[in-house]
Design a protein around this motif. Structure first.
Motif, PDB file in Angstrom:
ATOM      1  N   ARG A   1      45.052  62.385 -26.643  1.00 51.49           N
ATOM      2  CA  ARG A   1      45.588  61.914 -25.361  1.00 51.49           C
ATOM      3  C   ARG A   1      45.722  60.401 -25.434  1.00 51.49           C
ATOM      4  O   ARG A   1      44.830  59.718 -25.954  1.00 51.49           O
ATOM      5  N   TYR A   2      46.843  59.861 -24.919  1.00 52.00           N
ATOM      6  CA  TYR A   2      47.146  58.443 -25.027  1.00 52.00           C
ATOM      7  C   TYR A   2      46.869  57.735 -23.700  1.00 52.00           C
ATOM      8  O   TYR A   2      47.168  58.267 -22.614  1.00 52.00           O
ATOM      9  N   PHE A   3      46.295  56.538 -23.801  1.00 41.88           N
ATOM     10  CA  PHE A   3      45.960  55.742 -22.626  1.00 41.88           C
ATOM     11  C   PHE A   3      46.379  54.298 -22.872  1.00 41.88           C
ATOM     12  O   PHE A   3      46.369  53.816 -24.007  1.00 41.88           O
ATOM     13  N   ALA A   4      46.741  53.621 -21.799  1.00 41.56           N
ATOM     14  CA  ALA A   4      46.963  52.178 -21.823  1.00 41.56           C
ATOM     15  C   ALA A   4      45.985  51.567 -20.833  1.00 41.56           C
ATOM     16  O   ALA A   4      45.989  51.911 -19.650  1.00 41.56           O
ATOM     17  N   VAL A   5      45.130  50.679 -21.312  1.00 43.62           N
ATOM     18  CA  VAL A   5      43.980  50.249 -20.522  1.00 43.62           C
ATOM     19  C   VAL A   5      43.875  48.730 -20.527  1.00 43.62           C
ATOM     20  O   VAL A   5      44.137  48.078 -21.548  1.00 43.62           O
ATOM     21  N   SER A   6      43.462  48.211 -19.384  1.00 46.88           N
ATOM     22  CA  SER A   6      43.039  46.822 -19.297  1.00 46.88           C
ATOM     23  C   SER A   6      41.565  46.823 -18.935  1.00 46.88           C
ATOM     24  O   SER A   6      41.184  47.290 -17.855  1.00 46.88           O
ATOM     25  N   ALA A   7      40.746  46.313 -19.838  1.00 44.85           N
ATOM     26  CA  ALA A   7      39.310  46.303 -19.571  1.00 44.85           C
ATOM     27  C   ALA A   7      38.926  45.228 -18.573  1.00 44.85           C
ATOM     28  O   ALA A   7      37.826  45.256 -18.021  1.00 44.85           O
ATOM     29  N   THR A   8      39.841  44.273 -18.321  1.00 42.55           N
ATOM     30  CA  THR A   8      39.527  43.184 -17.395  1.00 42.55           C
ATOM     31  C   THR A   8      40.139  43.389 -16.018  1.00 42.55           C
ATOM     32  O   THR A   8      39.751  42.709 -15.065  1.00 42.55           O
ATOM     33  N   ASP A   9      41.079  44.291 -15.892  1.00 41.91           N
ATOM     34  CA  ASP A   9      41.723  44.543 -14.597  1.00 41.91           C
ATOM     35  C   ASP A   9      41.876  46.054 -14.426  1.00 41.91           C
ATOM     36  O   ASP A   9      42.833  46.653 -14.895  1.00 41.91           O
ATOM     37  N   ALA A  10      40.889  46.664 -13.765  1.00 41.68           N
ATOM     38  CA  ALA A  10      40.876  48.120 -13.617  1.00 41.68           C
ATOM     39  C   ALA A  10      41.949  48.611 -12.664  1.00 41.68           C
ATOM     40  O   ALA A  10      42.166  49.822 -12.553  1.00 41.68           O
TER      41      ALA A  10
END
Length: 539
Positions: free
Chosen positions: A492-501
Protein backbone atom coordinates in the motif's frame (compact mmCIF):
# COMPACT_ATOMS: atom_id res chain seq x y z
CA UNK A 1 20.96 -111.83 74.91
CA UNK A 2 21.13 -108.23 76.16
CA UNK A 3 22.35 -107.10 72.77
CA UNK A 4 19.41 -108.77 71.09
CA UNK A 5 17.06 -107.14 73.54
CA UNK A 6 18.65 -103.77 72.84
CA UNK A 7 18.30 -104.25 69.08
CA UNK A 8 14.72 -105.41 69.41
CA UNK A 9 13.94 -102.44 71.66
CA UNK A 10 15.57 -100.08 69.19
CA UNK A 11 13.62 -101.53 66.28
CA UNK A 12 10.41 -101.35 68.26
CA UNK A 13 11.19 -97.80 69.32
CA UNK A 14 12.05 -96.77 65.77
CA UNK A 15 8.88 -98.42 64.49
CA UNK A 16 6.89 -96.66 67.18
CA UNK A 17 8.59 -93.37 66.15
CA UNK A 18 7.68 -93.95 62.52
CA UNK A 19 4.12 -94.89 63.50
CA UNK A 20 3.82 -91.72 65.59
CA UNK A 21 5.36 -89.68 62.78
CA UNK A 22 2.87 -91.19 60.34
CA UNK A 23 0.00 -90.36 62.68
CA UNK A 24 1.40 -86.85 63.19
CA UNK A 25 1.84 -86.38 59.43
CA UNK A 26 -1.73 -87.54 58.70
CA UNK A 27 -3.49 -85.81 61.55
CA UNK A 28 -1.21 -82.86 62.25
CA UNK A 29 1.44 -82.11 59.62
CA UNK A 30 -0.72 -82.40 56.53
CA UNK A 31 -3.70 -80.35 57.75
CA UNK A 32 -1.43 -77.83 59.43
CA UNK A 33 0.66 -77.58 56.24
CA UNK A 34 -2.48 -76.83 54.28
CA UNK A 35 -3.30 -74.07 56.73
CA UNK A 36 0.33 -72.94 56.68
CA UNK A 37 0.24 -72.73 52.90
CA UNK A 38 -2.71 -70.39 52.91
CA UNK A 39 -1.40 -68.40 55.85
CA UNK A 40 2.05 -68.19 54.27
CA UNK A 41 0.71 -66.97 50.92
CA UNK A 42 -1.50 -64.40 52.66
CA UNK A 43 1.34 -63.28 54.88
CA UNK A 44 3.73 -62.98 51.96
CA UNK A 45 1.19 -60.96 49.97
CA UNK A 46 0.45 -58.68 52.93
CA UNK A 47 4.13 -58.12 53.67
CA UNK A 48 4.87 -57.35 50.01
CA UNK A 49 1.93 -54.95 49.72
CA UNK A 50 2.78 -53.30 53.05
CA UNK A 51 6.37 -52.70 51.96
CA UNK A 52 5.18 -51.37 48.59
CA UNK A 53 2.61 -49.01 50.09
CA UNK A 54 5.06 -47.74 52.69
CA UNK A 55 7.41 -46.92 49.84
CA UNK A 56 4.71 -45.18 47.81
CA UNK A 57 3.45 -43.24 50.84
CA UNK A 58 6.76 -41.51 51.28
CA UNK A 59 9.27 -43.95 52.70
CA UNK A 60 11.52 -43.22 49.73
CA UNK A 61 14.72 -45.00 48.90
CA UNK A 62 17.83 -43.11 47.88
CA UNK A 63 17.17 -44.08 44.24
CA UNK A 64 14.86 -41.19 43.40
CA UNK A 65 15.20 -39.42 40.09
CA UNK A 66 15.25 -35.78 41.19
CA UNK A 67 15.51 -32.55 39.14
CA UNK A 68 19.28 -32.64 39.55
CA UNK A 69 19.32 -35.94 37.64
CA UNK A 70 17.25 -34.38 34.86
CA UNK A 71 19.67 -31.44 34.61
CA UNK A 72 22.66 -33.80 34.69
CA UNK A 73 21.21 -35.84 31.81
CA UNK A 74 20.74 -39.04 33.83
CA UNK A 75 17.31 -39.55 32.28
CA UNK A 76 18.04 -40.36 28.63
CA UNK A 77 14.32 -40.42 27.89
CA UNK A 78 14.09 -36.71 28.73
CA UNK A 79 15.86 -35.28 25.70
CA UNK A 80 16.65 -31.66 24.84
CA UNK A 81 19.00 -30.14 22.24
CA UNK A 82 22.65 -30.55 23.25
CA UNK A 83 23.13 -26.79 23.54
CA UNK A 84 20.28 -26.48 26.05
CA UNK A 85 20.45 -27.78 29.59
CA UNK A 86 17.27 -29.63 30.61
CA UNK A 87 14.94 -27.80 32.97
CA UNK A 88 15.24 -28.36 36.72
CA UNK A 89 11.90 -30.07 37.30
CA UNK A 90 10.62 -33.39 38.60
CA UNK A 91 9.99 -35.93 35.84
CA UNK A 92 6.56 -37.50 35.53
CA UNK A 93 6.09 -40.47 37.88
CA UNK A 94 5.51 -43.01 35.13
CA UNK A 95 8.49 -41.72 33.14
CA UNK A 96 11.03 -43.61 35.24
CA UNK A 97 10.35 -43.34 38.98
CA UNK A 98 7.54 -45.92 39.03
CA UNK A 99 9.93 -48.64 37.85
CA UNK A 100 12.60 -47.58 40.32
CA UNK A 101 10.08 -47.72 43.16
CA UNK A 102 8.97 -51.21 42.09
CA UNK A 103 12.55 -52.44 42.01
CA UNK A 104 13.25 -50.93 45.44
CA UNK A 105 10.09 -52.64 46.78
CA UNK A 106 11.32 -55.97 45.34
CA UNK A 107 14.65 -55.49 47.08
CA UNK A 108 13.00 -54.67 50.39
CA UNK A 109 10.62 -57.63 50.19
CA UNK A 110 13.57 -59.85 49.30
CA UNK A 111 15.47 -58.61 52.34
CA UNK A 112 12.47 -59.30 54.60
CA UNK A 113 12.02 -62.80 53.14
CA UNK A 114 15.71 -63.60 53.33
CA UNK A 115 15.77 -62.40 56.94
CA UNK A 116 12.89 -64.71 57.93
CA UNK A 117 14.58 -67.67 56.24
CA UNK A 118 17.88 -66.84 57.91
CA UNK A 119 16.19 -66.63 61.32
CA UNK A 120 14.43 -69.96 60.85
CA UNK A 121 17.66 -71.64 59.68
CA UNK A 122 19.56 -70.21 62.63
CA UNK A 123 16.93 -71.58 65.03
CA UNK A 124 17.03 -75.00 63.38
CA UNK A 125 20.83 -75.11 63.53
CA UNK A 126 20.71 -74.22 67.21
CA UNK A 127 18.27 -77.10 67.94
CA UNK A 128 20.51 -79.52 66.06
CA UNK A 129 19.31 -83.18 65.74
CA UNK A 130 16.21 -82.33 67.71
CA UNK A 131 14.94 -80.35 64.69
CA UNK A 132 15.30 -83.42 62.46
CA UNK A 133 13.56 -85.63 64.99
CA UNK A 134 10.56 -83.32 65.08
CA UNK A 135 10.31 -82.98 61.34
CA UNK A 136 6.49 -83.42 61.33
CA UNK A 137 6.29 -80.27 63.41
CA UNK A 138 9.03 -78.43 61.51
CA UNK A 139 7.61 -79.26 58.08
CA UNK A 140 4.58 -76.92 58.37
CA UNK A 141 7.00 -74.12 59.29
CA UNK A 142 9.01 -74.79 56.11
CA UNK A 143 5.78 -74.93 54.11
CA UNK A 144 4.72 -71.62 55.66
CA UNK A 145 8.04 -70.01 54.70
CA UNK A 146 7.90 -71.38 51.15
CA UNK A 147 4.30 -70.26 50.74
CA UNK A 148 5.17 -66.84 52.14
CA UNK A 149 8.03 -66.50 49.69
CA UNK A 150 5.82 -67.56 46.79
CA UNK A 151 3.06 -65.21 47.97
CA UNK A 152 5.47 -62.28 48.19
CA UNK A 153 6.90 -63.05 44.76
CA UNK A 154 3.40 -63.38 43.32
CA UNK A 155 2.33 -60.10 44.92
CA UNK A 156 5.31 -58.28 43.44
CA UNK A 157 4.54 -59.85 40.07
CA UNK A 158 0.95 -58.65 40.36
CA UNK A 159 2.22 -55.20 41.35
CA UNK A 160 4.44 -55.23 38.27
CA UNK A 161 1.50 -56.22 36.06
CA UNK A 162 -0.74 -53.58 37.64
CA UNK A 163 2.04 -51.00 37.33
CA UNK A 164 2.55 -51.90 33.69
CA UNK A 165 -1.15 -51.59 32.94
CA UNK A 166 -1.37 -48.26 34.78
CA UNK A 167 1.82 -47.03 33.13
CA UNK A 168 0.60 -47.97 29.67
CA UNK A 169 -2.78 -46.36 30.34
CA UNK A 170 -1.03 -43.31 31.80
CA UNK A 171 1.32 -43.04 28.83
CA UNK A 172 -1.53 -43.33 26.35
CA UNK A 173 -3.59 -40.71 28.16
CA UNK A 174 -0.53 -38.51 28.67
CA UNK A 175 0.50 -38.72 25.01
CA UNK A 176 -3.01 -37.79 23.93
CA UNK A 177 -3.19 -34.98 26.49
CA UNK A 178 0.28 -33.69 25.58
CA UNK A 179 -0.52 -33.70 21.87
CA UNK A 180 -3.84 -31.96 22.50
CA UNK A 181 -2.42 -29.35 24.88
CA UNK A 182 0.58 -28.65 22.66
CA UNK A 183 -1.74 -28.29 19.70
CA UNK A 184 -4.04 -25.93 21.62
CA UNK A 185 -1.05 -23.96 22.84
CA UNK A 186 0.33 -23.61 19.34
CA UNK A 187 -3.10 -22.80 17.90
CA UNK A 188 -3.69 -20.13 20.54
CA UNK A 189 -0.32 -18.54 19.75
CA UNK A 190 -1.00 -18.71 16.01
CA UNK A 191 -4.41 -17.10 16.41
CA UNK A 192 -3.03 -14.46 18.74
CA UNK A 193 0.15 -14.16 16.63
CA UNK A 194 2.03 -14.11 19.90
CA UNK A 195 5.75 -14.52 20.50
CA UNK A 196 8.54 -12.96 22.53
CA UNK A 197 10.71 -10.23 21.01
CA UNK A 198 13.92 -9.38 22.84
CA UNK A 199 14.49 -5.63 23.28
CA UNK A 200 18.24 -6.26 23.58
CA UNK A 201 19.28 -8.62 20.77
CA UNK A 202 16.00 -8.52 18.75
CA UNK A 203 15.64 -12.30 18.76
CA UNK A 204 12.05 -13.41 18.17
CA UNK A 205 11.15 -16.63 19.98
CA UNK A 206 7.90 -18.56 19.83
CA UNK A 207 8.73 -20.11 23.21
CA UNK A 208 10.55 -17.71 25.55
CA UNK A 209 12.39 -18.88 28.65
CA UNK A 210 10.32 -18.48 31.82
CA UNK A 211 11.66 -17.99 35.34
CA UNK A 212 10.22 -19.81 38.33
CA UNK A 213 9.24 -17.28 41.04
CA UNK A 214 11.18 -19.37 43.57
CA UNK A 215 14.69 -18.21 44.46
CA UNK A 216 17.12 -20.97 43.50
CA UNK A 217 19.73 -19.56 41.15
CA UNK A 218 20.11 -20.33 37.48
CA UNK A 219 18.07 -23.52 37.77
CA UNK A 220 14.99 -21.29 38.06
CA UNK A 221 14.96 -20.90 34.27
CA UNK A 222 12.53 -23.19 32.42
CA UNK A 223 13.43 -23.28 28.75
CA UNK A 224 10.62 -25.48 27.52
CA UNK A 225 7.34 -25.16 29.41
CA UNK A 226 5.34 -27.23 26.96
CA UNK A 227 3.49 -30.29 28.31
CA UNK A 228 5.73 -33.35 28.21
CA UNK A 229 7.78 -35.74 30.29
CA UNK A 230 8.25 -33.14 33.02
CA UNK A 231 4.52 -32.62 33.46
CA UNK A 232 1.31 -32.61 31.45
CA UNK A 233 -0.95 -29.99 33.04
CA UNK A 234 1.51 -28.83 35.68
CA UNK A 235 5.19 -29.35 36.39
CA UNK A 236 6.96 -29.41 39.73
CA UNK A 237 10.01 -27.15 39.77
CA UNK A 238 13.17 -28.28 41.53
CA UNK A 239 12.34 -25.84 44.34
CA UNK A 240 9.01 -27.60 44.86
CA UNK A 241 6.81 -24.88 43.36
CA UNK A 242 4.05 -26.01 41.02
CA UNK A 243 4.23 -24.28 37.64
CA UNK A 244 1.76 -24.28 34.74
CA UNK A 245 2.66 -25.89 31.44
CA UNK A 246 1.85 -24.33 28.02
CA UNK A 247 3.32 -21.01 26.92
CA UNK A 248 -0.03 -19.18 27.06
CA UNK A 249 -0.46 -20.21 30.72
CA UNK A 250 3.14 -19.71 31.86
CA UNK A 251 3.24 -16.21 30.35
CA UNK A 252 0.45 -15.10 32.71
CA UNK A 253 2.33 -15.83 35.95
CA UNK A 254 6.05 -16.14 35.10
CA UNK A 255 8.69 -13.66 33.96
CA UNK A 256 9.86 -14.21 30.39
CA UNK A 257 13.48 -14.08 29.21
CA UNK A 258 15.18 -14.25 25.84
CA UNK A 259 16.47 -17.77 25.03
CA UNK A 260 19.36 -16.27 23.06
CA UNK A 261 20.84 -13.58 25.33
CA UNK A 262 18.87 -14.14 28.58
CA UNK A 263 17.65 -10.53 28.67
CA UNK A 264 14.23 -9.98 30.31
CA UNK A 265 11.32 -9.69 27.88
CA UNK A 266 8.20 -7.61 28.22
CA UNK A 267 5.43 -8.65 30.58
CA UNK A 268 3.22 -11.46 29.15
CA UNK A 269 5.65 -12.07 26.29
CA UNK A 270 4.59 -15.25 24.51
CA UNK A 271 0.91 -14.60 25.25
CA UNK A 272 0.31 -11.11 23.89
CA UNK A 273 0.07 -10.49 20.15
CA UNK A 274 3.54 -9.47 19.02
CA UNK A 275 3.82 -7.03 16.10
CA UNK A 276 7.18 -5.91 14.75
CA UNK A 277 7.32 -2.99 12.32
CA UNK A 278 10.81 -2.33 10.92
CA UNK A 279 11.10 1.05 9.20
CA UNK A 280 13.86 1.12 6.59
CA UNK A 281 15.10 3.29 3.78
CA UNK A 282 18.10 5.25 2.61
CA UNK A 283 19.93 7.66 4.96
CA UNK A 284 18.09 11.02 5.33
CA UNK A 285 14.93 9.61 3.75
CA UNK A 286 12.79 10.71 6.72
CA UNK A 287 12.54 7.38 8.55
CA UNK A 288 13.26 8.69 12.03
CA UNK A 289 10.82 11.59 11.80
CA UNK A 290 8.14 9.24 10.48
CA UNK A 291 8.75 6.89 13.41
CA UNK A 292 8.58 9.80 15.84
CA UNK A 293 5.35 11.18 14.43
CA UNK A 294 3.81 7.73 14.09
CA UNK A 295 4.61 6.64 17.67
CA UNK A 296 3.44 9.94 19.16
CA UNK A 297 0.28 9.81 17.06
CA UNK A 298 -0.49 6.23 18.09
CA UNK A 299 -0.04 7.04 21.76
CA UNK A 300 -2.03 10.27 21.66
CA UNK A 301 -4.64 9.24 19.14
CA UNK A 302 -8.12 7.86 19.88
CA UNK A 303 -8.28 4.10 20.19
CA UNK A 304 -10.69 1.45 21.48
CA UNK A 305 -7.68 0.06 23.35
CA UNK A 306 -5.60 1.42 26.19
CA UNK A 307 -2.24 2.33 24.65
CA UNK A 308 0.77 2.63 26.95
CA UNK A 309 4.56 2.48 26.72
CA UNK A 310 5.79 -1.00 27.54
CA UNK A 311 9.15 -0.28 29.19
CA UNK A 312 11.37 2.43 30.61
CA UNK A 313 13.53 2.62 27.47
CA UNK A 314 10.43 3.24 25.37
CA UNK A 315 9.28 5.92 27.81
CA UNK A 316 12.57 7.79 27.56
CA UNK A 317 12.59 7.49 23.77
CA UNK A 318 8.99 8.65 23.55
CA UNK A 319 9.76 11.73 25.68
CA UNK A 320 12.44 12.68 23.16
CA UNK A 321 10.06 12.01 20.27
CA UNK A 322 7.27 14.10 21.81
CA UNK A 323 9.63 16.99 22.50
CA UNK A 324 10.73 17.09 18.84
CA UNK A 325 7.14 16.79 17.52
CA UNK A 326 5.68 19.39 19.90
CA UNK A 327 8.48 21.87 19.24
CA UNK A 328 8.30 21.42 15.47
CA UNK A 329 11.99 20.61 15.36
CA UNK A 330 13.88 18.20 13.16
CA UNK A 331 14.85 14.69 14.09
CA UNK A 332 18.54 14.11 14.67
CA UNK A 333 20.28 11.67 12.39
CA UNK A 334 20.17 8.06 13.56
CA UNK A 335 23.60 6.96 14.72
CA UNK A 336 24.77 4.03 12.60
CA UNK A 337 27.16 2.94 15.37
CA UNK A 338 24.31 2.15 17.75
CA UNK A 339 21.66 -0.52 17.77
CA UNK A 340 18.38 0.31 16.00
CA UNK A 341 16.00 2.41 18.05
CA UNK A 342 13.10 0.28 19.24
CA UNK A 343 9.95 1.67 20.83
CA UNK A 344 7.39 -0.75 22.25
CA UNK A 345 3.73 0.14 22.77
CA UNK A 346 1.25 -2.03 24.65
CA UNK A 347 -2.37 -2.22 23.50
CA UNK A 348 -5.00 -3.49 25.95
CA UNK A 349 -8.70 -3.98 25.29
CA UNK A 350 -10.51 -6.36 27.63
CA UNK A 351 -8.66 -9.66 27.50
CA UNK A 352 -6.91 -8.77 24.25
CA UNK A 353 -3.36 -7.54 24.54
CA UNK A 354 -0.68 -6.72 22.00
CA UNK A 355 2.90 -5.44 21.91
CA UNK A 356 3.90 -3.21 18.98
CA UNK A 357 7.65 -2.86 18.37
CA UNK A 358 8.70 -0.09 15.98
CA UNK A 359 12.33 -0.24 14.80
CA UNK A 360 14.37 2.54 13.28
CA UNK A 361 17.82 1.48 12.08
CA UNK A 362 20.28 3.90 10.52
CA UNK A 363 20.15 3.70 6.74
CA UNK A 364 23.90 3.05 6.55
CA UNK A 365 23.63 0.15 9.03
CA UNK A 366 20.62 -1.55 7.52
CA UNK A 367 22.17 -1.29 4.06
CA UNK A 368 25.32 -3.02 5.31
CA UNK A 369 25.02 -6.72 4.41
CA UNK A 370 27.19 -7.75 7.35
CA UNK A 371 25.55 -5.62 10.02
CA UNK A 372 21.94 -6.22 9.08
CA UNK A 373 22.37 -9.98 9.62
CA UNK A 374 22.19 -9.16 13.35
CA UNK A 375 18.77 -7.53 12.98
CA UNK A 376 16.74 -10.63 13.72
CA UNK A 377 13.53 -8.64 13.98
CA UNK A 378 13.50 -8.36 10.19
CA UNK A 379 13.04 -12.12 9.79
CA UNK A 380 10.00 -12.34 12.04
CA UNK A 381 8.29 -9.12 10.96
CA UNK A 382 4.95 -9.55 9.20
CA UNK A 383 4.76 -5.85 8.39
CA UNK A 384 7.44 -3.45 7.15
CA UNK A 385 7.61 0.22 6.23
CA UNK A 386 9.84 1.41 3.37
CA UNK A 387 10.46 5.15 3.30
CA UNK A 388 11.37 6.82 0.03
CA UNK A 389 12.67 10.38 -0.14
CA UNK A 390 11.02 11.96 -3.22
CA UNK A 391 13.95 14.36 -3.52
CA UNK A 392 16.24 11.33 -4.06
CA UNK A 393 14.30 10.12 -7.12
CA UNK A 394 16.70 10.61 -10.07
CA UNK A 395 14.05 12.13 -12.35
CA UNK A 396 12.94 14.63 -9.68
CA UNK A 397 16.51 15.49 -8.80
CA UNK A 398 17.44 16.00 -12.44
CA UNK A 399 14.49 18.37 -13.09
CA UNK A 400 14.55 20.48 -9.94
CA UNK A 401 17.94 20.24 -8.18
CA UNK A 402 19.51 23.32 -9.73
CA UNK A 403 16.43 25.49 -9.72
CA UNK A 404 15.26 24.60 -6.20
CA UNK A 405 18.61 24.05 -4.53
CA UNK A 406 17.46 25.80 -1.33
CA UNK A 407 14.41 23.53 -1.07
CA UNK A 408 16.60 20.46 -1.56
CA UNK A 409 18.84 21.66 1.29
CA UNK A 410 15.80 22.30 3.47
CA UNK A 411 14.55 18.80 2.71
CA UNK A 412 17.97 17.36 3.55
CA UNK A 413 17.63 15.26 0.42
CA UNK A 414 19.07 11.79 0.65
CA UNK A 415 22.26 11.33 -1.33
CA UNK A 416 21.56 7.61 -1.87
CA UNK A 417 19.32 6.18 -4.53
CA UNK A 418 16.06 4.65 -3.21
CA UNK A 419 16.24 1.32 -5.04
CA UNK A 420 19.52 -0.01 -3.52
CA UNK A 421 18.29 0.78 -0.01
CA UNK A 422 15.19 -1.31 -0.71
CA UNK A 423 17.05 -4.16 -2.39
CA UNK A 424 19.54 -4.51 0.47
CA UNK A 425 16.77 -5.39 2.89
CA UNK A 426 14.82 -7.50 0.40
CA UNK A 427 17.95 -9.50 -0.39
CA UNK A 428 18.67 -9.89 3.33
CA UNK A 429 15.20 -11.37 3.85
CA UNK A 430 15.49 -13.75 0.90
CA UNK A 431 18.90 -15.01 2.09
CA UNK A 432 17.36 -15.69 5.50
CA UNK A 433 14.69 -17.86 3.90
CA UNK A 434 11.82 -15.44 4.55
CA UNK A 435 9.00 -15.90 2.02
CA UNK A 436 7.91 -12.28 1.95
CA UNK A 437 5.58 -12.85 -0.99
CA UNK A 438 3.47 -15.19 1.14
CA UNK A 439 3.22 -13.42 4.47
CA UNK A 440 4.70 -9.93 4.67
CA UNK A 441 2.90 -6.66 3.97
CA UNK A 442 4.72 -3.48 3.00
CA UNK A 443 3.72 0.13 3.58
CA UNK A 444 5.51 2.07 0.85
CA UNK A 445 5.83 5.64 2.19
CA UNK A 446 6.81 8.69 0.16
CA UNK A 447 8.05 11.13 2.79
CA UNK A 448 8.40 14.93 2.98
CA UNK A 449 4.99 15.52 1.38
CA UNK A 450 4.88 19.13 2.66
CA UNK A 451 8.14 19.95 0.89
CA UNK A 452 7.72 18.00 -2.35
CA UNK A 453 4.41 19.77 -2.93
CA UNK A 454 6.35 23.00 -3.33
CA UNK A 455 7.80 21.73 -6.58
CA UNK A 456 6.02 22.74 -9.81
CA UNK A 457 3.49 20.16 -10.92
CA UNK A 458 3.61 18.29 -7.62
CA UNK A 459 1.53 20.68 -5.52
CA UNK A 460 -1.48 18.44 -6.00
CA UNK A 461 0.20 15.13 -5.18
CA UNK A 462 -2.50 13.30 -3.18
CA UNK A 463 -2.15 10.78 -0.36
CA UNK A 464 -3.93 8.08 -2.32
CA UNK A 465 -2.38 4.66 -2.89
CA UNK A 466 -3.23 4.34 -6.60
CA UNK A 467 -2.31 7.93 -7.34
CA UNK A 468 1.05 7.64 -5.58
CA UNK A 469 1.80 4.40 -7.39
CA UNK A 470 0.98 6.05 -10.74
CA UNK A 471 3.19 9.03 -9.87
CA UNK A 472 6.12 6.73 -9.01
CA UNK A 473 5.73 5.01 -12.36
CA UNK A 474 5.65 8.39 -14.10
CA UNK A 475 8.88 9.27 -12.30
CA UNK A 476 10.56 6.16 -13.76
CA UNK A 477 10.51 4.23 -10.46
CA UNK A 478 8.75 1.30 -12.10
CA UNK A 479 11.59 -1.13 -11.27
CA UNK A 480 11.26 -0.36 -7.57
CA UNK A 481 7.45 -0.53 -7.63
CA UNK A 482 7.44 -3.84 -9.48
CA UNK A 483 10.09 -5.27 -7.15
CA UNK A 484 8.06 -4.31 -4.07
CA UNK A 485 4.85 -5.77 -5.47
CA UNK A 486 6.68 -8.94 -6.48
CA UNK A 487 8.46 -9.37 -3.15
CA UNK A 488 5.55 -8.70 -0.77
CA UNK A 489 2.11 -10.19 -0.40
CA UNK A 490 0.47 -6.77 -0.29
CA UNK A 491 1.78 -3.26 -0.87
CA UNK A 492 0.00 0.00 0.00
CA UNK A 493 1.36 3.43 -0.99
CA UNK A 494 1.30 6.52 1.23
CA UNK A 495 2.48 10.11 0.94
CA UNK A 496 3.27 11.50 4.37
CA UNK A 497 4.49 14.65 6.01
CA UNK A 498 5.89 13.89 9.44
CA UNK A 499 5.91 17.59 10.32
CA UNK A 500 2.42 18.53 9.12
CA UNK A 501 -0.20 15.88 9.90
CA UNK A 502 -2.88 17.98 8.18
CA UNK A 503 -1.51 16.89 4.83
CA UNK A 504 -2.85 13.62 3.49
CA UNK A 505 -3.88 10.94 5.95
CA UNK A 506 -1.13 11.74 8.42
CA UNK A 507 1.93 9.86 9.65
CA UNK A 508 -0.18 7.38 11.63
CA UNK A 509 -1.87 6.09 8.45
CA UNK A 510 0.87 3.61 7.38
CA UNK A 511 0.99 2.12 10.88
CA UNK A 512 -2.80 1.98 11.16
CA UNK A 513 -3.01 0.13 7.84
CA UNK A 514 -0.40 -2.38 8.95
CA UNK A 515 -2.11 -2.91 12.30
CA UNK A 516 -5.49 -3.46 10.63
CA UNK A 517 -4.32 -6.95 9.67
CA UNK A 518 -3.33 -7.83 13.24
CA UNK A 519 -5.65 -9.22 15.96
CA UNK A 520 -5.53 -6.04 18.02
CA UNK A 521 -7.88 -3.04 18.40
CA UNK A 522 -7.24 -0.58 15.58
CA UNK A 523 -6.17 2.87 16.79
CA UNK A 524 -7.65 6.00 15.32
CA UNK A 525 -5.74 8.90 13.84
CA UNK A 526 -4.93 12.35 15.15
CA UNK A 527 -2.40 15.06 14.65
CA UNK A 528 0.66 13.85 16.60
CA UNK A 529 1.19 17.36 17.91
CA UNK A 530 -2.30 17.48 19.37
CA UNK A 531 -2.60 16.17 22.93
CA UNK A 532 -5.66 14.57 24.48
CA UNK A 533 -6.14 17.72 26.51
CA UNK A 534 -6.33 19.70 23.26
CA UNK A 535 -8.99 17.35 21.94
CA UNK A 536 -11.04 17.68 25.14
CA UNK A 537 -10.85 21.47 24.88
CA UNK A 538 -12.04 21.37 21.26
CA UNK A 539 -14.91 19.07 22.15
Amino acid sequence: MPVVLVVVAAVVAFGLYLWLCGLAFVYVTFPVSLLATGAGVATGVLVALAVTFMLLLGDQDERVRAPADVVAGKLPIVRTPKAIRPDSAWPGYFVVQAWLDWWVAVERVSRVTAGVWAGAAEGGMAAGWFTLALWPVVLPIVVFLLAGTIGAAGAMLLVAVALTVLALAGWVLAVVAVALLRGLDRLARLVRRSSGTCPHCYETSARPVYQCPGAHGDTAMHRDVRPGLLGVFWRRCGCGRRLPTMVVRAARVMTAYCPRCSAPLHDRAGLATDVRVPVFGAPSSGKTHLVMAGVVGLLRGPSPAEVTLADEHSRRTYDNFAQVIDSGGSASKTDAAHQPIAVTLRFRSGRREALLHVYDAAGEAISDAERNTEYFYLDGARTLVFVLDPFAIPAVRQRFRRTFETLFRTANASADLPEPSYQNVATRLRKSGVRTERQQRLAFVVSKLDLVRRLPGLDGLPDDSDAIRAWLLDEQMDNLVQAAERDFREVRYFAVSATDARLGRGPVAPFAWLLADEPIPLPGQRNPGESRADETTKA
